[in-house]
Design an enzyme around this catalytic site. Structure first.
Site, PDB file in Angstrom:
ATOM      1  N   ASP A  83      -5.235   6.336   1.992  1.00  8.46           N
ATOM      2  CA  ASP A  83      -5.641   5.007   1.554  1.00  8.46           C
ATOM      3  C   ASP A  83      -7.103   4.799   1.911  1.00  8.46           C
ATOM      4  O   ASP A  83      -7.515   5.030   3.048  1.00  8.46           O
ATOM      5  CB  ASP A  83      -4.771   3.965   2.268  1.00  8.46           C
ATOM      6  CG  ASP A  83      -4.876   2.582   1.663  1.00  8.46           C
ATOM      7  OD1 ASP A  83      -6.017   2.071   1.552  1.00  8.46           O
ATOM      8  OD2 ASP A  83      -3.836   1.999   1.317  1.00  8.46           O
ATOM      9  N   HIS A  94       0.826  -1.208   0.000  1.00 14.31           N
ATOM     10  CA  HIS A  94       0.000   0.000   0.000  1.00 14.31           C
ATOM     11  C   HIS A  94       0.863   1.261   0.000  1.00 14.31           C
ATOM     12  O   HIS A  94       0.434   2.305  -0.500  1.00 14.31           O
ATOM     13  CB  HIS A  94      -0.934  -0.003   1.218  1.00 14.31           C
ATOM     14  CG  HIS A  94      -2.069  -0.961   1.086  1.00 14.31           C
ATOM     15  ND1 HIS A  94      -3.374  -0.567   0.918  1.00 14.31           N
ATOM     16  CD2 HIS A  94      -2.094  -2.312   1.074  1.00 14.31           C
ATOM     17  CE1 HIS A  94      -4.155  -1.632   0.815  1.00 14.31           C
ATOM     18  NE2 HIS A  94      -3.394  -2.704   0.922  1.00 14.31           N
TER      19      HIS A  94
END
Length: 463
Positions: free
Chosen positions: A119, A25
């Site tokens: 995110d 990520h």
């Protein structure tokens, strides 16, 4: 003096980028930050204290400042929490307060924050941004195809799990068998907390100013067009170091942030000795865990293929290798704890990629034109594998038996098909086509480049 004051150039807009604290990520947002910097935007990466302390490589060349916040487990990270449920709840509670404290600290020191790109797994980040009147943008690290399915679950338009006999239909995708949906959809039981996060990441999308996706327009055109009817979607991928794509960013040949030390020189020396297109590269990501029986089948399958293979087996997984395997692999096989995957995939000796189909690995294979053998494990990987074989045409999925195990004979059959058969010829041709399209997307004036420019324009106008 007054005249000098009038002509003083204003400071650049400043964006905080806040990835979920795991390698897969962090990398996409790091690359997005580099693209923004090249267009005159100041960027700061926000990560957890434990992650910041765990970074192995010298990241100074990225010129991306890092600020750290607490997730409640500063000395052990998620592993110290004991369970994902405990960690994710602590990250939400402690992280929200710590992120707010960081914003106050930066602002009190005279630093302006024009936007927070977070995110999408951490939807609470937008709530914090809004407390300070800062625009927020959600960043989707998974494919639009996958997020489309998650959204339909979130809105109650798709039941979980779907009936075994049903076929799943969502806009922009061909019909899917129920088991081709992400594991959180067709088998949500084992990971209830993660299921909640992926379905509810859309809960405050109506309050975001932007939604970013790490894909590119031609890869998922129909799904993207549908999603643009819902949100202010900016498609900015693939977020891969520039030297593997358009080469516009100098010295951008690596993500620059490693949480696992790669066996780099050993890999390169070994690959350099192998003929062009002769190596089967095998890797199951930074989180993938194979059971002992599956590990044995993969090991002996690679051995039985009688081809050169490079296999990434993390240190925590080594004990699952079958007895005697390391003694028999001889010069045909190399097993390493980690590698720089982009350099391996771009090496001319690599002929195919046996992959878990995480979206980063999927994009890297497509961007570098490498055909794949898809061996998904869980979460979005099952749907990515479907796309790789049936939509993008760059590989084949290996079949499992009734126990869910990929047997060595099936793995060998797939390796032979890709390395030596007609399916491999087609997959390589399609992979090359997609490679050309990825470069086109990120090049100056390409679809992804235009969406990044539009974001920078938004920042400058609000700035």
């Amino acid at each position: 003096m007054a005249e000098q004051h009038k002509t003083k150039k204003p400071p650049p807009p400043h964006v905080l980028l806040f990835p979920f604290p795991s390698q897969g990520h962090i990398n996409p947002l790091i690359q997005f930050a580099k693209r923004l910097q090249s267009k005159g935007v100041k960027t700061t990466l926000v990560t957890t204290i434990f992650t910041s302390n765990s970074i192995l490589s010298n990241h100074s060349h990225t010129t991306i400042p890092i600020e750290s916040i607490s997730d409640g487990f500063d000395h052990g990270g998620s592993a110290a929490a004991g369970s994902s449920e405990i960690y994710l709840e602590s990250f939400r509670e402690v992280g929200s307060k710590s992120l707010a404290d960081l914003i106050r600290k930066l602002q009190s020191g005279g630093t302006t924050i024009n936007a927070i790109v977070y995110d999408s797994f951490m939807s609470w980040s937008l709530d914090v941004a809004m407390e300070f009147g800062i625009d927020g943008g959600a960043f989707l690290t998974q494919a639009c195809a996958v997020n489309n399915i998650y959204y339909h679950v979130y809105k109650g338009m798709l039941s979980i799990p779907p009936p075994d006999s049903s076929r799943v239909s969502v806009p922009g995708l061909p019909e899917l068998e129920y088991w081709e949906t992400p594991s959180f959809v067709h088998n949500p039981g084992p990971y209830p907390t993660w299921s909640h996060i992926v379905f509810n990441q859309f809960s405050n999308f109506h309050q975001t100013r932007w939604v970013f996706s790490n894909t590119f327009y031609k890869l998922e055109q129909q799904v993207i067009e549908w999603m643009k009817t819902l949100w202010p979607l900016r498609v900015v991928g693939p977020t891969i170091p520039s030297m593997y794509l358009d080469r516009r960013l100098e010295d951008d040949n690596d993500y620059g942030f490693n949480l696992i030390k790669p066996n780099h020189s050993e890999c390169m020396e070994w690959l350099n000795d192998k003929p062009k297109g002769s190596v089967v590269y095998v890797a199951f990501g930074s989180y993938g865990e194979l059971g002992p029986e599956q590990m044995e089948e993969v090991a002996w399958g690679l051995n039985d293929s009688e081809l050169n293979f490079l296999w990434v087996v993390r240190a925590s997984e080594e004990e699952k290798l079958p007895k005697g395997f390391m003694d028999r692999k001889s010069e045909k096989g190399l097993v390493v704890a980690w590698c720089r995957q982009l350099e391996v995939l771009s090496h001319e000796s690599v002929g195919c990629f046996v992959t878990h189909c995480g979206f980063n690995s999927t994009l890297e294979a497509i961007s570098l034109g490498v055909p794949v053998i898809a061996m998904p494990q869980w979460t979005d990987q099952i749907t990515n594998a479907k796309c790789l074989e049936d939509i993008w045409g760059v590989g084949i999925r290996v079949k499992r038996d009734e126990k869910g195990i990929v047997r060595r004979v099936n793995l060998v059959s797939c390796i032979e098909a890709i390395m030596e058969g007609e399916q491999g010829v087609v997959a390589r041709r399609n992979a090359k086509k997609w490679r050309d399209l990825t470069i086109e997307a990120v090049a100056e004036g390409g679809s992804s480049d235009k969406d990044i420019d539009a974001f920078v324009s938004d920042l400058n106008h609000s700035h």
